[in-house]
Design an enzyme around this catalytic site. Sequence first.
Site, PDB file in Angstrom:
ATOM      1  N   ASP A 149       0.821  -1.201   0.000  1.00 36.21           N
ATOM      2  CA  ASP A 149       0.000   0.000   0.000  1.00 36.21           C
ATOM      3  C   ASP A 149       0.861   1.260   0.000  1.00 36.21           C
ATOM      4  O   ASP A 149       1.812   1.356   0.774  1.00 36.21           O
ATOM      5  CB  ASP A 149      -0.887  -0.017   1.252  1.00 36.21           C
ATOM      6  CG  ASP A 149      -1.816   1.173   1.314  1.00 36.21           C
ATOM      7  OD1 ASP A 149      -2.670   1.285   0.430  1.00 36.21           O
ATOM      8  OD2 ASP A 149      -1.677   2.003   2.237  1.00 36.21           O
TER       9      ASP A 149
ATOM     10  N   GLU B 115       1.131  -0.892  -5.345  1.00 30.51           N
ATOM     11  CA  GLU B 115       0.035   0.071  -5.455  1.00 30.51           C
ATOM     12  C   GLU B 115       0.648   1.461  -5.572  1.00 30.51           C
ATOM     13  O   GLU B 115       0.710   2.223  -4.623  1.00 30.51           O
ATOM     14  CB  GLU B 115      -0.908   0.012  -4.250  1.00 30.51           C
ATOM     15  CG  GLU B 115      -2.183   0.804  -4.448  1.00 30.51           C
ATOM     16  CD  GLU B 115      -2.307   2.106  -3.665  1.00 30.51           C
ATOM     17  OE1 GLU B 115      -3.163   2.935  -4.007  1.00 30.51           O
ATOM     18  OE2 GLU B 115      -1.544   2.321  -2.700  1.00 30.51           O
TER      19      GLU B 115
ATOM     20  N   HIS C 234     -11.394   0.368  -4.991  1.00 30.41           N
ATOM     21  CA  HIS C 234     -12.036   1.015  -3.840  1.00 30.41           C
ATOM     22  C   HIS C 234     -11.669   2.492  -3.742  1.00 30.41           C
ATOM     23  O   HIS C 234     -12.246   3.214  -2.940  1.00 30.41           O
ATOM     24  CB  HIS C 234     -11.645   0.281  -2.560  1.00 30.41           C
ATOM     25  CG  HIS C 234     -10.202   0.516  -2.207  1.00 30.41           C
ATOM     26  ND1 HIS C 234      -9.165   0.006  -2.960  1.00 30.41           N
ATOM     27  CD2 HIS C 234      -9.633   1.232  -1.218  1.00 30.41           C
ATOM     28  CE1 HIS C 234      -8.019   0.412  -2.428  1.00 30.41           C
ATOM     29  NE2 HIS C 234      -8.281   1.153  -1.367  1.00 30.41           N
TER      30      HIS C 234
ATOM     31  N   ARG D  32     -15.116   8.552  -1.424  1.00 28.59           N
ATOM     32  CA  ARG D  32     -14.855   7.214  -1.963  1.00 28.59           C
ATOM     33  C   ARG D  32     -15.908   6.212  -1.477  1.00 28.59           C
ATOM     34  O   ARG D  32     -16.098   5.152  -2.074  1.00 28.59           O
ATOM     35  CB  ARG D  32     -13.446   6.743  -1.552  1.00 28.59           C
ATOM     36  CG  ARG D  32     -12.342   7.528  -2.252  1.00 28.59           C
ATOM     37  CD  ARG D  32     -10.970   7.119  -1.752  1.00 28.59           C
ATOM     38  NE  ARG D  32     -10.801   7.438  -0.339  1.00 28.59           N
ATOM     39  CZ  ARG D  32      -9.753   7.061   0.381  1.00 28.59           C
ATOM     40  NH1 ARG D  32      -8.796   6.346  -0.162  1.00 28.59           N
ATOM     41  NH2 ARG D  32      -9.657   7.398   1.654  1.00 28.59           N
TER      42      ARG D  32
END
Length: 634
Positions: free
Chosen positions: A280, A322, A386, A510
């Site tokens: 991440d 990511e 997401h 989001r």
Amino acid sequence: MDQDYESRLTLSRILDEIAIDRIPARRRKAFLTRLEALFPDLFGHMITLYGTRYDAYVHMRALVATLAEHQVRKQPEGLREEGAPWYLSERAVGMAVYVDLFAGDLDGLIEKIPYLEQLGISYLHLMPLFLAPEDNSDGGYAVSDYRKVNPALGDAKTLRKLADALHARGIRLSLDFVFNHTSDEHAWAQAALDGDPRYRAFYFFVDGAEAEDYNRSLREIFPQARRGSFTWNEAAQKWVWTTFNSFQWDLNYANPDVFVSVVGEMLSLVGMGCDVLRLDALAFVWKEKGTTCESQPKAHVLIRAFNLCLRIAAPHVVFKSEAIVHPDEVNSYIAPEECQISYNPLMMALMWESLATRQTALLRASLARSFAIPETTAWVNYIRCHDDIGWTWDDAVSNSLGINGADHRRFLNAFYTGRFEGSFADGVAFGENPDTGDCRVCGTLASLAGVGKAMAGTTQELDHALARVRVLHAVTLAMPGMPLLYQGDEIGVLNDLSFEDDPDKRDDSRWVHRKALTTADFDLAQDSATPQGRIAAGIARMIDLRRKHPVFGRSDFRLLDPSQPNSFAFLRRCGTDRLLVAVNFSEYGVTTAIDPRGLLDSDRVVDLLDPGAPCPPGAMALGPYAAHWYLAAD
Ligand code: GLC
Ligand code: GLC
């Protein structure tokens, strides 16, 4: 003395000093073989990062002890690879889900395995499911304890049960490795607040001017949450580095103790049964004053060091990158020595760009420049995830096409938030920066493709919207790499505005595409008379086709020039199988310069997506939002 000699000397001393014989004999040998082979490289990276510290040896010894303590069993049964890495297979199809939003909890998710299996999913990414602050945890991306499952979702035992059940069905499990920051409730953060030397685990500044010094060259990631990248902490009377939300404290990897501790956390995650770790926010992990503090050279060294730790302790696990940044930076993390697989934000953003503009020039030119990656690595191709959509591409490429990057991003934001007249989309803005007017876009796949709006419109508008969904999948499921679906998109879920009523979510749009999926949502998709049913049936069919034909797996790839601005086409070749994928990103029918039969060198060409329709000889016509998978097999 050369470094190789030093590294061997260091390792032999370390092995004398740590209790290596605690590892059961039958695993010890393989571990030591890997350690001896890979330690020289790991040693080199540790020297690059921490070599100027007088206590470097102490940290290296702690590191090896950590690797020995956590070394993980071999690849789970049922997941053996045959030749090419699994992520290059035509059977590699992924889905990302929130445990609670998709299935309630981990037990519920175990019950959903037949659903995933039937859809042809072979890779499941679970959004962070660890202990996290209760009210706002950035969807779990603020981790308070990497070793504890969030009690609302289940416990470590159930997670293990889930991993075993997935493996038994040939589905790989991916978990997040949130290593740029912890939550402010993590024990390390608490110790830091108590004035423990552990405070060096984070970036604390007494002097606001120093934080400002850094701020000057930093990008603001969540300007809607807080300006700048630092948060004043009343209890500590210090500024804390918080790239994302104020409760997500960036870890300070300049401290070797942090690196070694995080390796321990990483390997305990692996011990929970995962096969892929999603790195991440990896671009942010190394900071240097005066720079953007993104994708610094030492961020790469750090990731290589983590990767070697994994190769030594748990060699069957792979890293997924990511990095949602400039394409060159995205590509810089993709290597056998760093991340073997990576999100493909460039293709994602530019497919949406092509739908808005009805032009594929930017998509084609950008892929021509950035799509090629090393042979044993793969793209994770996705349409939605997401997170928000950021319009990342290389402005040199847009400039070369006469497109002004800043203006074009403004147009795309206006288009996808429905502010642009005639737009089919009804997305929501995210991360609006009051100074620059920048923003990004949120919304579900179906809503951004116009299904929501079109449901109140004409039959043709609805047909077009559904065809856009089909075009996006026809490309994503056929490009080299592993396609990754996002929960709910496979059943055409529309935007969910209920987050606006939740004070912890209201400022983070989001959540508009993070709906708690209900039985009604799944039932609706069973009904082929509904738009959701049409979407679901279409996607399921394409996945099924992909899994049946090796040409969708590891095969040659060539981007084609269809000589029509709204068209996109490419060729794949595997043994004697040849596949031509051709789509139209607009509602205008055209005739392209491509002759499928000539190109595929066959009279026996079948459109997998419409096997009843003949493939006429000569130049190929592409109807409004047409999508073809022409296969020649002889
Ligand atoms: C990643 C996640 C995102 C999160 C951020 C901070 O970009 O995908 O959801 O907000 O990292 O962890
Ligand atoms: C990511 C990106 C940023 C993105 C955010 C999550 O790591 O760099 O652009 O929007 O975090 O939403």
